[in-house]
Enzyme design. Structure first.
Site, short mmCIF file in Angstrom:
data_model
loop_
_atom_site.label_atom_id
_atom_site.label_comp_id
_atom_site.label_asym_id
_atom_site.label_seq_id
_atom_site.Cartn_x
_atom_site.Cartn_y
_atom_site.Cartn_z
N ALA A 1 0.84 -1.21 0.00
CA ALA A 1 0.00 0.00 0.00
C ALA A 1 0.87 1.26 0.00
O ALA A 1 1.94 1.26 -0.60
CB ALA A 1 -0.97 -0.03 1.18
N SER A 2 0.46 2.29 0.70
CA SER A 2 1.15 3.58 0.60
C SER A 2 2.54 3.60 1.23
O SER A 2 3.29 4.55 1.03
CB SER A 2 0.29 4.68 1.23
OG SER A 2 -0.85 4.91 0.42
N THR A 3 2.91 2.56 2.00
CA THR A 3 4.29 2.51 2.49
C THR A 3 5.26 2.37 1.32
O THR A 3 6.43 2.76 1.42
CB THR A 3 4.49 1.34 3.47
OG1 THR A 3 4.26 0.10 2.79
CG2 THR A 3 3.54 1.45 4.66
N LYS B 1 5.20 4.08 -1.27
CA LYS B 1 5.47 5.41 -1.82
C LYS B 1 6.85 5.92 -1.43
O LYS B 1 7.39 6.81 -2.08
CB LYS B 1 4.38 6.38 -1.37
CG LYS B 1 3.00 6.09 -1.98
CD LYS B 1 1.91 6.96 -1.38
CE LYS B 1 0.54 6.60 -1.97
NZ LYS B 1 -0.58 7.34 -1.33
N ASP C 1 -5.11 7.19 4.90
CA ASP C 1 -4.15 6.12 5.13
C ASP C 1 -3.92 5.88 6.61
O ASP C 1 -3.51 4.83 7.00
CB ASP C 1 -2.81 6.47 4.47
CG ASP C 1 -2.76 6.01 3.02
OD1 ASP C 1 -3.57 5.16 2.66
OD2 ASP C 1 -1.91 6.52 2.28
#
Length: 624
Positions: free
Chosen positions: A321-323, A325, A624
């Site tokens: 997921a957004s980790t 990024k 998030d």
């Protein structure tokens, strides 16, 4: 005169010869008489005595090495176990002895016969293990009826005891009885049927160090197989003791924080790669594998939908997921796709072809630069950056950060996750890579899969300035008398392919994510500890990539919650990755767990009465 002398000598010789013959004959008469006495008169009794007492060789089990945490707190010990065995040669009549044994102890008779059947072919004078660890009540029953149970033996042997079970279950692992297949393996050449060996975790990986060397005794036994006396003893050599890098207090704290939830938490020392805590929830009781587990208990474990036997920290594979990024930002900065001043407008969505890809903040973030994109986790910003980079360049950087392959931690059965490329998809499906899939990859969705340990090592490398260490759990191995046999040293496996300036920008974005009011982890900031981190919310099977915020096709199936972090901001002492399965939002489910782990560790293990022991999820407005 000469004839006279010859006659005198002849008479003297004849007398001496006669005397010698008389002595010899007398000796033979005594010997024959003794033999007749032993064979005829006393023969039956001597035969009975020869059958009653015999010399046997018995093995002496070696005490297994102990396991300690980094502060020398004992975690895996040994306790006395009463192991029930039978020597078939002495157990006459066998059928009646087994029937009595079952009646006295309450052990199922069919189970006893089953063990005997498995040992078919074993020499009749070799003890056969019928049941390990029978307990004190069964032992007392056998002692009371000892003379009615010929050939039945109860040996006291060291048995593993996990002091804090079910704590540390996935890390320490457990032991089980050696199988027929394992007995054929050369590495177990010194083992015998009935021995217990490491089956999982440290117990299995370090079996050769922990096991020790068996000793032996030469004993005299009577007709019922009972030991009359010990003739000679060769002592067993204890196994080596192992000191782990785990901080047991931090481990217990993390386990409490994840109580009643499915997920994992990993804490690492960024300066060495040593693992400080590794939690997989739910857990299981390792001692049940030692004392004997019923079929119902085993079936319940393996059929549990939360998979308690799986070490989710190294075997659980989740979309990051957004980790993810963090890696996309590093790649875009290093490749020159963006710089500190590059901004994109986020209206809350991005249209590509006939599809709409939404940002978690449906009304949009407005004009966004890289620092704000990281701190507020703007999806649209990373959609656009991902399209510029492409899947293969993203994959190269992900691999360089240590994703897509096992970390090499000294535990078994580690999964490597998955970092897709265009070639990988073509080979797997026969279909070319699509731009829409790049958008999913850029926010850590799609085919991306990582483990919590991998993401903890990403946070560690970012926090320490770019050094990638191999994660280690075993710190020291010592003999029973304290001689050091092994001492771990930090092992550098690479460096992040990013300049100091660009890495600073990434780290600044992670600091703002926690410490600025609009950062996604603002609620989990730590006063005086300067934590930096990144939240993430991973969609699970059944949720559409283009679903509106809050929609979920599968109703009760919620998204997984991620948070990765390190602290302090400069020269960090701890890096953490937490995933809460179906926790829905990283900011509300995973971040508080990681923050409390960091606070606890940096404060020297001081408890916090306000710590969230079972963090509830919050509304979708937290993103998030």
């Amino acid at each position: 005169m000469t004839d006279y002398l010859d006659n005198v000598d002849s008479d003297w010789f004849s007398k001496r010869l006669s005397a010698a013959l008389t002595v010899v004959i007398a000796a033979f008469v005594v010997l024959i008489a003794r033999l007749l006495f032993l064979q005829v008169i006393d023969g039956a009794e001597l035969r009975r005595l020869s059958e009653i007492n015999s010399i046997r060789l018995r093995s002496v089990d070696a005490p297994r090495g102990l396991i300690y945490d980094i502060h020398n707190r004992l975690m895996a010990d040994n306790r006395p176990s009463y192991d029930l065995s039978i020597t078939v040669k002495d157990a006459n009549p066998l059928e009646r002895t087994i029937e009595k044994l079952s009646r006295y102890t309450g052990i199922d008779e069919a189970q006893l016969w089953e063990r005997l059947e498995k040992a078919r072919g074993t020499r009749a004078y070799k003890p056969v293990l019928l049941k390990p660890d029978i307990g004190r009540e069964a032992l007392a029953a056998i002692e009371v009826n000892r003379w009615d149970l010929p050939g039945i033996l109860v040996n006291v042997s060291p048995r593993r005891d996990y002091i804090f079970s079910p704590s540390l279950a996935h890390l320490l692992g457990y032991m089980g009885e050696i199988s027929v297949e394992e007995l054929k393996n050369k590495i177990y050449s010194d083992c015998k049927s009935g021995d217990f060996i490491g089956k999982f975790g440290i117990e299995r990986v370090r079996e050769d160090w922990l096991r020790g060397e068996r000793g032996g005794q030469q004993v005299e036994v009577n007709a019922t197989g009972q030991v009359v006396r010990v003739i000679n003893t060769v002592g067993a050599t204890p196994g080596h003791n192992i000191v782990l890098s785990i901080d047991q207090s931090l481990q217990l704290t993390a386990e409490q924080l994840l109580a009643d939830q499915a997920g994992a938490a990993v804490a690492v020392d960024p300066s060495s790669g040593q693992i400080l805590a590794m939690v997989s929830s739910p857990s299981f009781d390792q001692n049940a594998f030692i004392s004997g587990m019923s079929h119902d208990t085993w079936n319940a474990l393996i059929s549990d939908p939360l998979h308690p036997l799986e070490n989710k920290a190294i075997q659980g594979e989740y979309p990051p997921a957004s980790t993810y990024k963090i890696i996309v930002a590093a790649a875009a900065l290093e490749e020159g796709v963006i710089d500190e001043s590059t901004s994109f407008f986020c209206p809350g969505f991005l249209k590509l072809g006939n599809r709409t890809y939404r940002c978690w903040k449906k009304w949009g973030h407005g004009e966004v630069s890289i620092l704000r994109a990281l701190s507020e986790s703007c999806d649209v910003y990373f959609y656009k950056v991902g399209l510029e980079l492409g899947v293969d360049r993203l994959a190269w950087y992900a691999n360089a950060f240590g994703l897509g392959e096992p970390t090499g931690v000294d535990l078994g059965h580690e999964e490597g996750g998955l970092i897709p490329t265009a070639q990988w998809k073509k080979k797997r499906t026969g279909v070319s890579w699509q731009k829409g899939e790049t958008l999913s990859i850029a926010i850590g969705q799609g085919f991306n899969l990582t483990t919590p340990l991998q993401m903890a090592m990403v946070a560690s490398a970012v926090g320490n300035g770019g050094v990638r260490y191999r994660p280690m759990i075993v710190k020291t191995i010592r003999t029973a008398d304290g001689q050091t046999m092994y001492e771990s040293v930090p092992e550098v496996v690479g460096r992040l392919p990013i300049s100091e300036k660009n890495l600073w920008l990434v780290k600044e974005g992670l600091f703002k994510a926690v410490n600025e009011r609009h950062g996604t982890a603002w609620r989990s900031r730590l006063e005086g500890m300067a934590m930096s981190g990144k939240t993430g919310t991973a969609q699970v099977a059944g949720r559409r990539d283009d679903a509106a915020d809050g929609e979920n096709d599968w109703g009760s199936i919620k998204d997984h919650a991620w948070f990765v972090a390190y602290a302090p901001r400069e020269n960090p002492r701890i890096a953490v990755a937490v995933i809460v399965e179906h926790g829905e939002h990283g900011s509300s489910a995973a971040a508080p767990v990681a923050a409390e782990m960091i606070r606890f560790y940096l404060s020297g293990g001081q408890p916090n009465p306000d710590a969230p022991m079972a963090v509830a999820t919050a509304s979708s407005a937290e993103g998030d």
